[in-house]
Design an enzyme around this catalytic site. Structure first.
Site, PDB file in Angstrom:
ATOM      1  N   ASP A   1       0.822  -1.206   0.000  1.00  0.00           N
ATOM      2  CA  ASP A   1       0.000   0.000   0.000  1.00  0.00           C
ATOM      3  C   ASP A   1       0.854   1.253   0.000  1.00  0.00           C
ATOM      4  O   ASP A   1       0.427   2.305  -0.496  1.00  0.00           O
ATOM      5  CB  ASP A   1      -0.917  -0.013   1.230  1.00  0.00           C
ATOM      6  CG  ASP A   1      -2.034   1.009   1.141  1.00  0.00           C
ATOM      7  OD1 ASP A   1      -2.307   1.487   0.036  1.00  0.00           O
ATOM      8  OD2 ASP A   1      -2.623   1.336   2.187  1.00  0.00           O
TER       9      ASP A   1
ATOM     10  N   HIS B   1      -7.699   0.368   9.664  1.00  0.00           N
ATOM     11  CA  HIS B   1      -6.746   0.847   8.656  1.00  0.00           C
ATOM     12  C   HIS B   1      -6.933   2.354   8.538  1.00  0.00           C
ATOM     13  O   HIS B   1      -7.880   2.822   7.891  1.00  0.00           O
ATOM     14  CB  HIS B   1      -7.026   0.142   7.319  1.00  0.00           C
ATOM     15  CG  HIS B   1      -6.065   0.484   6.230  1.00  0.00           C
ATOM     16  ND1 HIS B   1      -5.141  -0.417   5.738  1.00  0.00           N
ATOM     17  CD2 HIS B   1      -5.883   1.614   5.513  1.00  0.00           C
ATOM     18  CE1 HIS B   1      -4.442   0.143   4.774  1.00  0.00           C
ATOM     19  NE2 HIS B   1      -4.878   1.388   4.619  1.00  0.00           N
TER      20      HIS B   1
ATOM     21  N   CYS C   1      -3.230   8.493  -0.536  1.00  0.00           N
ATOM     22  CA  CYS C   1      -4.391   8.203  -1.373  1.00  0.00           C
ATOM     23  C   CYS C   1      -4.473   9.243  -2.470  1.00  0.00           C
ATOM     24  O   CYS C   1      -4.545  10.442  -2.176  1.00  0.00           O
ATOM     25  CB  CYS C   1      -5.676   8.217  -0.543  1.00  0.00           C
ATOM     26  SG  CYS C   1      -7.158   7.928  -1.547  1.00  0.00           S
TER      27      CYS C   1
END
Length: 316
Positions: free
Chosen positions: A29, A219, A252
């Site tokens: 990630d 998360h 993100c």
């Protein structure tokens, strides 16, 4: 990192789990958001160092098409290089093709990534909320038939940049469907980092009415500096699995200014200070993170890491 002094005597805090399992997502990630190409041997060393630091779970990569995530185009090569040491490292599989690659390499753990909102499902997976679940069903079924454990992520659990605040009931609906397929763990993601402690408490209370909290993980992204507060509330409300990324890697692309996942070093430091066991050697962890951030040629987001490195340099 020899000689680095960490926090001294822990102060146990009531109402917390005795042990927390940290699920490290930095190699997957975190690195998937990097712009430059990272050599596979650098990634291999990073994963091995994280494992050596005592992290019980290190999600190594994703078998996604290189067109979508070019940084992870070397996924199969990385897992081959890790060999037996990588068999228990989870990998993200977006569909059956990704699962085929995991099966070929003899891997034992995979993860799927779903959305709690229609818009993010469309933008991230080119699917509707319903058809994303239809896509995952055969992947999960085949994985379970092959003896592979399946974890499920649910993204946008707190807020969506297009739809705004997300009702906890939406998260429950998607989560229940994934668990009914056979997923053994459900990671609830604050993908754009907008959640606060109150949001976290409410989400866990609502989700926990229908889903056993022992199946849940947290998360949290640290876009607004709320991740550690959210984690503390999650721990106080029965969550004992926390996702994090070494050094605070990641981010993100749908959240302007997003600073990435909560840093594993910051989580470990907090847990150590409260007397909660996580089995991680923080000095070895900082050394592992230093290796990758030196390669990236930038400072880590982790405040704990920066503080310990500064102390180490002052000692020298």
């Amino acid at each position: 990192m020899t000689g680095v002094i960490t926090r001294a005597t822990p102060v146990p805090s009531p109402g917390l789990p005795g042990r927390v399992r940290i699920y490290e997502v930095g190699p997957r990630d975190g690195l998937q958001n990097e712009q430059g190409v990272i050599p596979v041997e650098v990634k291999e060393e990073f994963v091995r160092r994280l494992l050596a630091a005592g992290l019980p779970v290190v999600e190594a990569t994703s078998f996604v098409h290189p067109r979508w995530v070019p940084q992870l185009a070397d996924a199969a090569e990385l897992m081959s290089r890790l060999g037996d040491d990588g068999r228990d490292c989870p990998v993200l599989v977006p569909n059956e093709r990704g699962l085929d690659r995991a099966l070929e390499l003899g891997l034992r753990h995979v993860a799927v990534f779903a959305s709690a909102t229609e818009t993010f499902a469309a933008k991230n997976l080119n699917r509707t909320l319903e058809t994303q679940l239809e896509m995952f069903a055969p992947t999960v079924e085949r994985a379970l038939a092959a003896g592979i454990d399946v974890r499920a992520y649910v993204s946008m659990c707190f807020g969506d940049p297009w739809e705004g605040p997300v009702a906890p009931e939406q998260v429950v609906e998607v989560g229940q469907r994934l668990l009914a397929m056979g997923a053994t763990e459900l990671s609830l993601g604050d993908t754009i980092g907008v959640g606060t402690a109150g949001d976290t408490r409410r989400l866990i209370e609502v989700v926990g009415r229908d889903i056993d909290r022992s199946l849940l993980a947290g998360h949290f992204h640290d876009t607004y500096g709320q991740a550690l507060a959210n984690i503390l509330v999650a721990l106080q409300h029965g969550i004992s699995v926390i996702d994090s990324a070494a050094g605070g890697l990641g981010g993100c692309p749908y959240a302007a200014g997003a600073s990435g996942n909560v840093a594993t070093e910051d989580v470990v430091y907090m847990l150590n200070g409260m007397g909660v066991d996580c089995g991680v050697d923080i000095n070895a962890l900082v050394a592992a993170s230093t290796q990758i951030f030196d390669h990236l040629n930038r400072e880590p987001a982790s405040r704990t890491m920066r503080a310990l490195l500064a102390k180490h340099h002052n000692v020298i």
